[in-house]
Scaffold this active site. Sequence first.
Site, PDB file in Angstrom:
ATOM      1  N   ASP A 134      -0.941   0.350   2.243  1.00 38.59           N
ATOM      2  CA  ASP A 134       0.193  -0.253   2.114  1.00 38.59           C
ATOM      3  C   ASP A 134       0.098  -1.847   2.565  1.00 38.59           C
ATOM      4  O   ASP A 134      -0.629  -2.218   3.271  1.00 38.59           O
ATOM      5  CB  ASP A 134       1.366   0.153   3.295  1.00 38.59           C
ATOM      6  CG  ASP A 134       1.720   1.705   2.968  1.00 38.59           C
ATOM      7  OD1 ASP A 134       1.515   2.100   1.608  1.00 38.59           O
ATOM      8  OD2 ASP A 134       2.194   2.300   3.899  1.00 38.59           O
ATOM      9  N   MET A 135       1.018  -2.729   2.135  1.00 39.56           N
ATOM     10  CA  MET A 135       0.822  -4.183   2.204  1.00 39.56           C
ATOM     11  C   MET A 135       0.842  -4.486   3.874  1.00 39.56           C
ATOM     12  O   MET A 135       0.004  -5.339   4.223  1.00 39.56           O
ATOM     13  CB  MET A 135       1.865  -4.882   1.701  1.00 39.56           C
ATOM     14  CG  MET A 135       2.102  -6.543   1.960  1.00 39.56           C
ATOM     15  SD  MET A 135       3.195  -7.112   0.670  1.00 39.56           S
ATOM     16  CE  MET A 135       3.094  -8.764   1.697  1.00 39.56           C
TER      17      MET A 135
END
Length: 288
Positions: A134-135
């Site tokens: 995930d970012m």
Amino acid sequence: MQYNIQLPDNFETCDIKTLLEERWLVPRKVRHFLRTKKNILVNGESRSFHELVDAGDEITLHFDASDYPDYEVTLGDASKVEVIYEDEYLIIVNKPIKMKTHPNQPDEKDALLNHVASYLAPQGLLPYVVHRLDMETSGLILFAKNPFILPILGRMLEQKNIKRSYQAVIDGQLNKDSLSVNKKIGRDRHDRRKRRIDERTGKIAVTHFTTVKRENRYSLVNCELDTGRTHQIRVHLQSLGHPIVGDPLYNPRSQAGRLMLHAYKLNFIHPLTNEHISCESKPFDFIM
């Protein structure tokens, strides 16, 4: 495109078919190309798929331009790449927070994939995403350096032969030092960014948690994945009533400056060299 692979000293004798299909997990389509085009050599000579190969043999694999589709990626900034491990087949890098694993639009150039592509450009190579983070999550990401090994690593990931370990800071304390969560995960119908526990239509998801440290209102836990669903660790911890500190989606009241989740370890047996690859990224300083 050609690869020369020397079988390691501890290689157990087998036929070429077994080597490609069972040892290297080469997809059927690629095996078909190698066989029909006679694009596999052993010590420089063409061999039948039923002939044996031994430790020390050199396997040459040749691929035509038509064997793999064209692939392009916009180059980013090579100085943003922190390499943890690299060989001629794969590369493991440390992803910072607030950076996408790969771009969502063709003209984007600030995702990790863009930066790794810039780093590999002098070698005449491009990176291929094996798995993503995930970012908001930092830590180790594995990239293939050619399209031949990409499906092999992907198959290893599916068969749980690549072990990924994370660390997280969570609210409160788990009721056991070690526990496993087996709850299906599906999309949140009210927020397209989120996932939720959905035992009826969700996908199987299994995570193992071990408490490393308890302090005041928080705990530091190790997290290991059997599956790789989107937001899996985050959703499973929220379902236990102990969301990750700083999680903007599943713990929005928490103020930590970042999601306190870090992919700190990767372990696997190299599919082509049989070497044990064990990489660690120093976890960020947890503020407990």
